[in-house]
Scaffold this motif. Structure first.
Motif, short mmCIF file in Angstrom:
data_model
loop_
_atom_site.label_atom_id
_atom_site.label_comp_id
_atom_site.label_asym_id
_atom_site.label_seq_id
_atom_site.Cartn_x
_atom_site.Cartn_y
_atom_site.Cartn_z
N PHE A 1 20.65 9.75 -11.13
CA PHE A 1 20.41 10.17 -9.83
C PHE A 1 19.02 10.16 -8.97
O PHE A 1 19.45 9.77 -8.14
N MET A 2 18.17 10.71 -9.33
CA MET A 2 17.49 11.66 -9.42
C MET A 2 16.31 9.66 -8.48
O MET A 2 16.20 9.93 -7.64
N SER A 3 16.32 9.12 -9.80
CA SER A 3 15.36 7.43 -9.68
C SER A 3 16.73 7.15 -8.60
O SER A 3 16.13 6.12 -8.01
N VAL A 4 17.11 7.13 -8.04
CA VAL A 4 18.50 6.44 -7.32
C VAL A 4 18.28 6.33 -6.20
O VAL A 4 17.75 5.80 -5.50
N ALA A 5 18.57 8.33 -6.10
CA ALA A 5 17.79 8.41 -4.70
C ALA A 5 16.24 8.20 -4.16
O ALA A 5 16.33 7.93 -3.47
N PHE A 6 15.63 7.90 -5.13
CA PHE A 6 13.83 7.62 -4.59
C PHE A 6 13.82 6.53 -4.83
O PHE A 6 13.35 6.06 -3.74
N PHE A 7 14.23 5.75 -4.93
CA PHE A 7 14.07 4.43 -5.26
C PHE A 7 14.64 4.27 -3.39
O PHE A 7 14.30 3.28 -3.05
N GLY A 8 15.68 4.97 -3.50
CA GLY A 8 16.44 5.41 -1.47
C GLY A 8 15.03 5.17 -0.78
O GLY A 8 14.91 4.81 0.75
N PRO B 1 11.60 8.42 -11.93
CA PRO B 1 11.74 8.53 -10.20
C PRO B 1 10.30 7.85 -9.82
O PRO B 1 11.14 7.37 -8.31
N TYR B 2 9.37 8.18 -9.74
CA TYR B 2 8.31 7.23 -8.65
C TYR B 2 8.44 5.83 -8.86
O TYR B 2 8.18 5.27 -8.37
N LEU B 3 8.83 5.61 -10.48
CA LEU B 3 8.73 4.01 -10.83
C LEU B 3 9.84 3.55 -9.92
O LEU B 3 9.33 1.86 -9.33
N ALA B 4 10.90 3.86 -9.89
CA ALA B 4 11.98 3.90 -8.43
C ALA B 4 11.97 3.26 -7.57
O ALA B 4 11.89 2.59 -6.77
N ALA B 5 11.20 5.07 -7.49
CA ALA B 5 10.45 4.59 -5.84
C ALA B 5 9.71 3.67 -5.44
O ALA B 5 9.78 2.42 -4.50
N PHE B 6 8.85 2.66 -6.60
CA PHE B 6 7.57 2.10 -6.02
C PHE B 6 8.47 0.54 -6.12
O PHE B 6 8.22 -0.14 -5.36
N CYS B 7 9.72 0.50 -6.79
CA CYS B 7 10.37 -0.89 -6.93
C CYS B 7 10.72 -0.85 -5.39
O CYS B 7 11.49 -1.82 -5.07
N TYR C 1 0.78 -1.65 0.15
CA TYR C 1 -0.04 -0.04 -0.02
C TYR C 1 1.22 1.59 -0.23
O TYR C 1 0.33 1.92 -0.32
N SER C 2 2.19 1.13 0.54
CA SER C 2 2.62 2.66 1.01
C SER C 2 3.25 2.89 -0.59
O SER C 2 3.73 3.87 -1.07
N SER C 3 3.38 1.26 -1.79
CA SER C 3 3.97 2.06 -2.75
C SER C 3 2.97 2.30 -3.97
O SER C 3 3.43 3.13 -5.26
N ALA C 4 1.82 2.96 -3.60
CA ALA C 4 0.48 3.00 -4.31
C ALA C 4 1.13 4.62 -4.76
O ALA C 4 0.17 4.99 -5.35
N GLN C 5 2.01 5.08 -4.03
CA GLN C 5 1.51 6.50 -4.22
C GLN C 5 2.77 6.54 -4.70
O GLN C 5 2.58 7.59 -5.49
#
Length: 422
Positions: free
Chosen positions: A334-341, A276-282, A133-137
């Motif tokens: 860089f933004m995607s790696v940071a947002f993945f984290g 970056p949102y997709l990276a954060a979702f993963c 559910y957190s990944s939904a955002q």
């Protein structure tokens, strides 16, 4: 049924964050039309958080009193109505007032999500459920962002607010019609109810002394409040501020950063900003799955729950790399790696359930989410001042420093977690 409920919570969050981020998409054109400075834009971005943070404790108390069904309906309908009204603003003051209204009605949302999952999922599945559910955002924003940009380009920022608001109003009615807690749900089977209760899910039965008899609700006291401010809870409160800090940079200033600081055109921004949102979702999905698997492998709960959070906060520091490149590909990398984290670290709601007293989970969740909401006030305003001369480099340094403080909090303040004692 618990997975159906999880799907409903997932949709709730997609709509919730769509209505938080639509203003950031509208802002470049909106600011030009009604004449907003970067400082005023920062205040608009943060206005949501002012009352959102202030209402976390009252929202938590109301949630403990009335439950997720009614509180979520009121919240969802209310903030969606405020979103529709934003289509008709003509001044800074009007937009500020409506963003405060959105924050007011959204206040109980995240504690309500956590409460619903705590009622519907056993402990052994809760990490994955929270991760999903957190990944939904992030997943919702990844797929909705290009759509929202397209809507904006087709019918303007006013039409964007109308469409996103109407979606929420319709869904609020669906939620109220369908959702109940497990013991009141007419679709749940006896086997599933027994399974989730045996696994540690919180149900109405936890307050039963015998059939038909309920324990009187414990009154709020100073002794109870002290239980909500132990060292470890304070540590996760600080960590939540740090994790939310990065998220609120992406939710508010990121589109402006790409268009104004890196000179990427508006439609390209709509596509690139979804990566970056997709990276954060993963990151969120991976965190929940790994955390639960480590528990099942016999690793300590402290290690299993904290490792993704600390690792994610440290990965967020790589956002600084964007200061040294100009290629859109490298900037997004860089933004995607940071947002993945950041996504990897977002599993932190599991600590509320693990560390807070069961009878005060709603209130503890309110305090926890309130600390995250404080970042929605501080981060946009500070960045607004830092970029007033058009330079975003110091803003990224600020975001990285906050993330580092969060990692240090989990390492040195939260310390080892003993779920059996908690």
């Amino acid at each position: 049924m618990r997975y159906v409920i999880l799907a409903f919570v997932f949709i709730n969050i997609v709509i919730n964050y769509m209505d938080r981020t639509n203003v950031s998409i509208a802002m470049p054109e909106l600011a030009k039309e009604i004449g907003l400075t970067t400082v005023q834009q920062g205040l608009i971005f943060s206005a949501f958080g002012w009352i959102y943070a202030a209402m976390q404790i009252p929202g938590g108390l109301l949630l403990d009193r009335f439950g997720s069904r009614i509180m979520y309906f009121i919240s969802l309908f209310g903030w969606s109505l405020m979103t529709v009204f934003q289509a008709f603003i003509g001044s800074f003051g009007q937009l500020m007032g409506l963003r405060l209204g959105v924050g007011f009605f959204e206040a109980p949302v995240m504690p309500a999500n956590n409460r619903a999952i705590s009622y519907w999922f056993p402990e052994g599945e809760r990490g994955s459920a929270i991760g999903i559910y957190s990944s939904a955002q992030f997943l919702g924003l990844a797929f909705s962002t290009p759509i929202l940009y397209t809507i904006h380009n087709s019918i303007g920022w006013r039409g964007l607010f109308i469409i996103t608001g109407v979606i929420g109003i319709i869904w609020s009615i669906i939620w109220y019609t369908f959702y109940t807690d497990p013991e009141k749900n007419r679709f749940i089977g006896d086997d599933e109810l027994a399974y989730i209760r045996a696994g540690g899910a919180i149900t109405d039965g936890d307050r039963s002394l015998s059939a038909g008899e309920q324990t009187p609700k414990e009154k709020l006291s100073w002794a109870n409040l002290k239980q909500l401010f132990t060292r470890r809870l304070l540590g996760i409160y600080i960590g939540q501020f740090a994790i939310s800090g990065t998220f609120w940079f992406f939710l508010t200033w990121f589109p402006t950063y790409l268009t104004k600081a890196k000179h990427i055109n508006f439609m390209q921004t709509g596509i690139l900003s979804s990566i970056p949102y997709l990276a954060a979702f993963c990151g969120v999905i991976l965190a929940g799955i790994i955390s639960d698997r480590l528990i099942k492998m016999g690793k300590s709960p402290s290690f299993a729950r904290k490792a993704p959070v600390i690792t994610g906060l440290l990965l967020t520091l790589l956002i600084l790399g964007a200061n040294y490149v100009s290629s859109p590909v490298l900037i997004i990398l860089f933004m995607s790696v940071a947002f993945f984290g950041n996504g990897l670290a977002t599993i932190t709601w599991v600590f509320v359930t693990a560390l807070a007293p069961k009878n005060l989970i709603g209130l503890a969740g309110g305090i926890f989410n309130g600390c995250g909401a404080l970042s929605s006030i501080v981060i946009p305003i500070v960045i607004g001042f830092l970029v007033s001369k058009g330079n975003f480099s110091s803003a990224l340094v600020f975001v990285a420093v906050i993330a580092l403080l969060g990692a240090l909090s989990y390492i040195f303040i939260v310390g080892k977690i003993d779920l059996e004692k908690d």
